[in-house]
Design a protein around this motif. Structure first.
Motif, PDB file in Angstrom:
ATOM      1  N   GLU A 169       1.045  -0.961   0.385  1.00 11.90           N
ATOM      2  CA  GLU A 169       0.565   0.177  -0.101  1.00 11.90           C
ATOM      3  C   GLU A 169       0.753   1.335   0.140  1.00 11.90           C
ATOM      4  O   GLU A 169       0.481   2.365  -0.562  1.00 11.90           O
ATOM      5  N   ASP A 170       2.120   1.415   0.895  1.00 11.98           N
ATOM      6  CA  ASP A 170       3.242   2.615   0.789  1.00 11.98           C
ATOM      7  C   ASP A 170       3.656   2.696   0.229  1.00 11.98           C
ATOM      8  O   ASP A 170       4.613   3.753   0.341  1.00 11.98           O
ATOM      9  N   ILE A 171       4.179   1.444   0.057  1.00 10.70           N
ATOM     10  CA  ILE A 171       5.815   1.468  -0.861  1.00 10.70           C
ATOM     11  C   ILE A 171       5.544   1.111  -2.087  1.00 10.70           C
ATOM     12  O   ILE A 171       6.079   1.736  -3.618  1.00 10.70           O
ATOM     13  N   GLY A 172       5.299   0.178  -2.454  1.00  9.90           N
ATOM     14  CA  GLY A 172       4.671   0.002  -4.399  1.00  9.90           C
ATOM     15  C   GLY A 172       5.725   0.086  -4.664  1.00  9.90           C
ATOM     16  O   GLY A 172       6.221  -1.158  -4.442  1.00  9.90           O
ATOM     17  N   LEU A 173       5.481   0.180  -6.039  1.00  5.81           N
ATOM     18  CA  LEU A 173       6.810   0.050  -6.986  1.00  5.81           C
ATOM     19  C   LEU A 173       7.806   1.068  -6.847  1.00  5.81           C
ATOM     20  O   LEU A 173       8.964   0.524  -7.562  1.00  5.81           O
ATOM     21  N   ALA A 174       7.611   2.026  -5.860  1.00  5.81           N
ATOM     22  CA  ALA A 174       8.575   2.918  -5.667  1.00  5.81           C
ATOM     23  C   ALA A 174      10.077   1.640  -5.053  1.00  5.81           C
ATOM     24  O   ALA A 174      11.401   2.149  -5.154  1.00  5.81           O
ATOM     25  N   ASP A 175       9.889   0.620  -4.539  1.00  2.00           N
ATOM     26  CA  ASP A 175      10.959  -0.218  -3.577  1.00  2.00           C
ATOM     27  C   ASP A 175      10.414  -1.940  -4.604  1.00  2.00           C
ATOM     28  O   ASP A 175       9.816  -1.841  -3.479  1.00  2.00           O
ATOM     29  N   PRO A 234      12.074   4.303   0.059  1.00  2.00           N
ATOM     30  CA  PRO A 234      10.923   5.415  -0.979  1.00  2.00           C
ATOM     31  C   PRO A 234       9.374   4.663  -0.614  1.00  2.00           C
ATOM     32  O   PRO A 234       9.360   3.797  -0.879  1.00  2.00           O
ATOM     33  N   LYS A 235       8.765   5.929  -0.374  1.00  2.00           N
ATOM     34  CA  LYS A 235       7.108   5.801  -0.420  1.00  2.00           C
ATOM     35  C   LYS A 235       6.629   6.414  -1.928  1.00  2.00           C
ATOM     36  O   LYS A 235       6.995   7.733  -2.003  1.00  2.00           O
TER      37      LYS A 235
END
Length: 437
Positions: free
Chosen positions: A295-301, A338-339
């Motif tokens: 939910e809060d990180i997703g594809l940023a990491d 990263p979020k």
């Protein structure tokens, strides 16, 4: 069964109230709302009636679009006796009686239109039982189905009947139906403009569903029109509230989640430890921190979700207390990652769009066509194979016809999503180029 209508009947106050659908039953095909592509002069049924040469038919379409109505009116306009059966409730002895009565009727100079609702429910052998009676003219078969005839009806039956594809009713059709209902009721529905649109949306192209909604709304005694939200509250049953003791449980998981989201590993580890000390099930925490990664990180990491699943798996192998350290590793990693909630936001927007657009069909060019029938009605026609296109990208539109192309996913300039944003922008520019050339 509800019928589609478009006829200004005058209410009769001297008779007992009848269901709205029955009161508004069309008397001619010209009164039927929708299906102009088959009932119009250029449509297959319009052409058959003009030539006075009606053949056996399979009416294929979603619920509530007028299959029963059309069959009944076809019989009336061709002077055939109308006999209706349902494949769910009809057995072989019943069919034999129907065929015998049709044979007697034919000897007396009248043909029979046999309407079989949910014809796909008959097995292959039962379907074969219709063939000799169709061939010798004892019956003219009109079957109704919501399932693809290519897969549900046998080839012999399909070769003797023309498949007519009926479409879900458009919002304009449903609004027209609403106006006819109001005329029959003698008053306007107590709805604001937005609420009226919402009611039409709830029907999702189904005339029968719309009539049921109208009857509910018409029964309410109201001082002023309902808003969209008020209508939703009245027509949609609210989910039962889930009551579980332990307010602290929810307070602490909220604190953990928000500490991770706020990139504070110390606070996240504190609340994680508080929950363990309070006796929280570590498996619950493993599940929740995996959700945080999604939910809060997703594809940023993209690694974050995998790290959570690995930590969960490690806990399952080691148990407490050793396995709890693996979960702590995941908590700290999530807090420092990263979020981005871009995918979470995109997913919610896509789900909302899916609800609003109801059951719109995919465009025909991206539908597979494993049968001749599906090819004949345009499935797969015009599809561009992307691997054959320049840059491996055709730029075709994959949304339903008539739906304006939305943008759900907007990657952020954070972590790995910086790279994904470049790709999104690249394909967007390429799509514009393909459409302008």
């Amino acid at each position: 069964m509800a019928d589609l209508f478009d006829s200004p009947h005058t209410p009769n106050t001297h008779q007992a109230p009848r269901p709205l659908a029955d009161r508004l039953r069309p008397k001619t095909l010209a009164e039927v709302i929708g299906q102009g592509h088959v009932l119009g002069a250029e449509g297959p049924l319009g052409a058959m009636l003009a030539a006075r040469s009606l053949s056996s038919l399979i009416l294929w379409g979603p619920p509530g679009v007028g299959k029963t109505t059309i069959a009944r009116l076809l019989a009336a306009e061709t002077d055939l006796a109308f006999v209706q059966i349902s494949a769910i409730f009809t057995g072989v002895p019943d069919l034999k009686k129907v065929f015998e009565q049709a044979r007697i009727r034919r000897q007396n100079g009248q043909g029979t239109l046999l309407f079989v609702d949910e014809i796909h429910r008959f097995n292959k052998a039962q379907q074969d039982g219709f063939l000799p009676h169709m061939e010798d003219g004892t019956i003219l078969l009109v079957g109704a189905t919501t399932e693809n005839p290519s897969f549900e009806l046998n080839a012999a039956l399909l070769s003797r009947a023309q498949v007519i594809v009926l479409e879900r009713l458009s919002p304009a059709d449903l609004e027209r139906m609403t106006q006819r209902a109001e005329k029959e009721l003698g008053r306007a529905l107590p709805l604001s403009g937005e609420a009226r649109e919402a009611m039409v949306d709830m029907a999702d192209g189904d005339g029968r569903a719309l009539l049921n909604l109208i009857e509910q709304v018409a029964a309410w005694k109201l001082d002023k029109p309902l808003t969209r939200d008020q209508l939703a509250q009245r027509l949609m049953r609210r989910a039962a509230r889930y009551d579980k003791s332990g307010e602290e449980h929810y307070n602490l998981i909220s604190a953990l989640h928000k500490s991770v989201r706020g990139s504070d590993p110390d606070a996240a580890l504190y609340w994680f430890s508080r929950m363990l000390e309070g006796g929280e099930d570590p498996r619950f925490l493993a599940r929740r921190i995996t959700r945080m990664a999604v939910e809060d990180i997703g594809l940023a990491d993209p690694q974050a979700q995998g790290i959570c699943l690995d930590a969960w798996n490690t806990y399952e192998r080691l148990g407490s207390p050793e396995g709890e350290l693996a979960l702590a590793n995941a908590v700290a990693y999530l807090a420092l990652a990263p979020k981005s909630n871009a995918i979470y936001t995109a997913y919610k927007a896509a789900r909302a769009a899916a609800r609003e657009t109801g059951s719109l069909m995919p465009p025909k060019h991206i539908l597979n066509a494993p049968t001749r029938l599906m090819k004949d009605i345009g499935y797969g026609s015009g599809y561009a194979y992307d691997h054959d296109a320049e840059d491996g990208f055709s730029g075709q539109d994959y949304f339903p016809e008539g739906m304006k192309r939305p943008v759900f996913y907007s990657p952020l300039e954070r972590g790995f999503e910086r790279e994904l944003k470049k790709r999104v922008d690249y394909f967007a520019k390429l799509r514009i180029k393909r459409h302008s050339s």
